[in-house]
Design an enzyme around this catalytic site. Sequence first.
Site, PDB file in Angstrom:
ATOM      1  N   ASP A   1       3.914  -1.193  -3.399  1.00  0.00           N
ATOM      2  CA  ASP A   1       3.689  -1.967  -2.188  1.00  0.00           C
ATOM      3  C   ASP A   1       3.837  -3.465  -2.460  1.00  0.00           C
ATOM      4  OD1 ASP A   1       3.249   0.406  -1.062  1.00  0.00           O
ATOM      5  OD2 ASP A   1       1.110   0.187  -0.745  1.00  0.00           O
TER       6      ASP A   1
ATOM      7  N   CYS B   1       1.219   0.522   2.375  1.00  0.00           N
ATOM      8  CA  CYS B   1       0.401   1.527   3.037  1.00  0.00           C
ATOM      9  C   CYS B   1      -0.360   0.927   4.218  1.00  0.00           C
ATOM     10  CB  CYS B   1      -0.580   2.131   2.040  1.00  0.00           C
ATOM     11  SG  CYS B   1      -1.915   1.007   1.630  1.00  0.00           S
TER      12      CYS B   1
ATOM     13  N   CYS C   1       2.052   1.598  -6.856  1.00  0.00           N
ATOM     14  CA  CYS C   1       2.357   2.210  -5.558  1.00  0.00           C
ATOM     15  C   CYS C   1       3.619   1.591  -4.965  1.00  0.00           C
ATOM     16  CB  CYS C   1       1.188   2.079  -4.588  1.00  0.00           C
ATOM     17  SG  CYS C   1       0.738   0.386  -4.198  1.00  0.00           S
TER      18      CYS C   1
ATOM     19  N   CYS D   1      -5.789  -2.175  -2.212  1.00  0.00           N
ATOM     20  CA  CYS D   1      -4.929  -2.708  -1.151  1.00  0.00           C
ATOM     21  C   CYS D   1      -5.484  -4.048  -0.657  1.00  0.00           C
ATOM     22  CB  CYS D   1      -4.830  -1.719   0.010  1.00  0.00           C
ATOM     23  SG  CYS D   1      -4.618  -0.007  -0.512  1.00  0.00           S
TER      24      CYS D   1
HETATM   25 FE1  FES Z   1      -0.703   0.386  -2.623  1.00  0.00          FE
HETATM   26 FE2  FES Z   1      -2.273   0.465  -0.533  1.00  0.00          FE
HETATM   27  S1  FES Z   1      -1.598   2.151  -1.697  1.00  0.00           S
HETATM   28  S2  FES Z   1      -1.392  -1.261  -1.452  1.00  0.00           S
END
Ligand code: FES
Length: 141
Positions: free
Chosen positions: A35, A58, A33, A102
């Site tokens: 992140d 996110c 993702c 997450c």
């Molecule tokens: Fe990647 Fe939440 S979608 S940390």
Amino acid sequence: MYTAEVMDHFRNPRNVGNMENADGVGQVGNPKCGDIMKIYLKIKDEIIEDVKFETFGCGSAIASSSMATELIKGKSIHEAVTMTNKAVIEALGGLPPVKVHCSVLAEQAVKSALYDYAQKSNKVIKGLENYKPEDDEVHCH
Ligand code: FES
């Protein structure tokens, strides 16, 4: 879909920012993702006196990091290392299944910062003996 607690920590995240002269810094990323979560620790006499985080990610990642910092603030490094992503989820009143990773990011960011502190200060933290920095990549499930 999201609990009031998640929304609260997403809208008003606690302990946001960076820290100069941190005793331990950890950064983890999720390659899928994209992140990224970074945790800074100020530690005195094995107690986490202050903690800050920067999360580019996110809403659940932001809420998870905020909650994780609250859970470890004022705790000993030995207590902090036992903080699991499950504890973060529980404290948030739950996360949707697709967002569980997450909270894993938050657990790993804390461990990564504690590992950095242990390396810099020549300390052994029980529970981190088998920790490897390459664990710092958290994969989506
Ligand atoms: Fe990647 Fe939440 S979608 S940390």
